[in-house]
Design an enzyme around this catalytic site. Structure first.
Site, short mmCIF file in Angstrom:
data_model
loop_
_atom_site.label_atom_id
_atom_site.label_comp_id
_atom_site.label_asym_id
_atom_site.label_seq_id
_atom_site.Cartn_x
_atom_site.Cartn_y
_atom_site.Cartn_z
CB CYS A 41 39.70 41.20 31.20
SG CYS A 41 39.83 42.59 32.34
CB CYS A 69 38.55 44.71 30.22
SG CYS A 69 40.04 44.32 31.12
CG ASP A 70 36.29 42.64 27.58
OD1 ASP A 70 36.59 43.81 27.25
OD2 ASP A 70 37.02 41.67 27.33
#
Ligand code: NAP
Length: 331
Positions: free
Chosen positions: A137, A140-141
């Site tokens: 992701c 997200c990251d």
């Protein structure tokens, strides 16, 4: 007390737990059935920084809070309950058949999620989580790879959107794709190519390449690639590998019962989250058009629970169109 639940929720990920909180708080007899243990994908996420209200929280801690909150309002959770099939009964209720037990409900919310498609190469599982360097992701990251050298894999819409996002943080990003042509839409591919062709661009392409192995000691240090045209292998040094090769919804048990897309996502009207079977809603990453984000999964769970309330109050509500342009049966 009747054995019949007002609402059964399949899946104890963020969508399912949010739905359970709302249903239980509405004093509905609510049961969550979970195949393994609660949490879904976020249980493996070290640090979440994009869930509003939490600057940073471990996925496992957030799951614990969501679970406790739903249970405090009376939601019942049963783990190790893999749903095998569903049946619509003549009285309008829905039977849920698990391996060892059956349950009956007046309404159901299917929030069984999706799994990231894996490459199945050495190092992928070992370094899985953004701290060690393998992520699925970018949204997200990406920020965890500020100033780092990363490799992204895939050629679909997700790969391009996410690679463009990660490249805002990374010093250098190499997008590896197994063919010359991208599966992604033309507009996204053009956006990518424009970035790649900018002077001093930090995005490079490696086409006709497949990943063979991710290497490192405690963290990702390199990735081994093979050119499928020349069979030449090379090792690229990198700090992280983002894998964007598609999602697999956990919907095999619904085949033949609900309408699914070719890829297995549950068809529904994306406004009220109704499936084709009255009384059965869907929420989160297993449905068509999901944004695949924690916050949107939670929003979906809440939406499905609010619609469940409408349906339980009056089952005729099911045939209510969202607007003049979307009649029942058109989803
Ligand atoms: P996808 O469209 O299935 O693309 C997966 C990509 O990964 C493909 O390029 C595929 O290569 C590659 N791939 C698959 N297995 C691989 C392997 N073992 N090794 C190397 N590469 C592999 O998945 P997605 O991009 O996650 O998109 C899923 C759906 O969501 C699609 O319908 C997509 O259009 C939609 N979506 C839409 C948007 C948007 O509209 N903005 C954004 C994201 C996603 P090949 O092409 O060679 O098969």
């Amino acid at each position: 007390m009747s054995d019949i639940y007002d609402s059964i929720i399949i899946g104890a990920g963020p969508a399912g737990l949010a739905a359970a909180l709302y249903n239980a708080r509405d004093r509905f007899k609510t049961l969550i059935l979970e195949k393994f243990y609660p949490g879904g994908q976020i249980i493996n996420t070290d640090r979440i920084e994009n869930f509003p209200g939490f600057e940073s929280i471990a996925g496992a801690d957030l799951v614990e809070k969501m679970k406790a909150q739903a249970e405090n309002f009376g939601a019942e959770l049963k783990v190790s309950q893999e749903v095998k099939s569903l049946e619509k009964l003549p009285d309008g209720n829905i039977r849920i058949n698990c391996a060892k037990e059956n349950f009956t409900a007046r309404s159901v919310i299917i929030a069984c999620g999706s799994d990231y498609r894996k490459l199945g190469i050495p190092g992928e599982e070992e370094f899985r989580n953004a701290g060690a360097g393998v992520s699925y992701c970018g949204t997200c990251d990406g920020p965890f790879f500020k100033g780092k050298t990363v490799v992204a894999i895939g050629g679909g819409n997700t790969a391009i959107e996410e690679a463009l996002h990660v490249a805002k943080f990374a010093a250098q990003l190499t997008l590896v794709h197994r063919r010359q042509e991208f599966r992604a839409t033309k507009v996204l591919t053009e956006e990518l190519m424009q970035k790649v062709n900018e002077p001093h661009s930090n995005i490079k392409l490696k086409l006709d390449n497949i990943p063979l192995a991710i290497g490192g000691s405690t963290k990702v240090e390199n990735i081994k690639l093979k050119n499928v045209k020349t069979n030449k292998e090379e090792q690229l040094p990198c700090d992280g590998v983002f894998i964007f090769v598609g999602m697999i919804p956990n919907t095999a048990f619904l085949k033949g019962f609900l309408d699914l897309t070719e890829a297995g996502f549950i068809k529904c009207d994306v406004g009220y989250l109704r499936t084709k079977v009255p009384g059965i809603f869907t929420a989160g990453d297993c449905r068509i058009g999901a944004a695949m984000q924690l916050a949107t999964a939670v929003g979906d769970g809440v939406n499905a629970a609010m619609m469940t309330k409408q349906y339980l109050r009056d089952p005729k509500w099911w045939n209510m169109p969202i607007s003049d342009s979307l009649a029942p049966g058109q989803w």
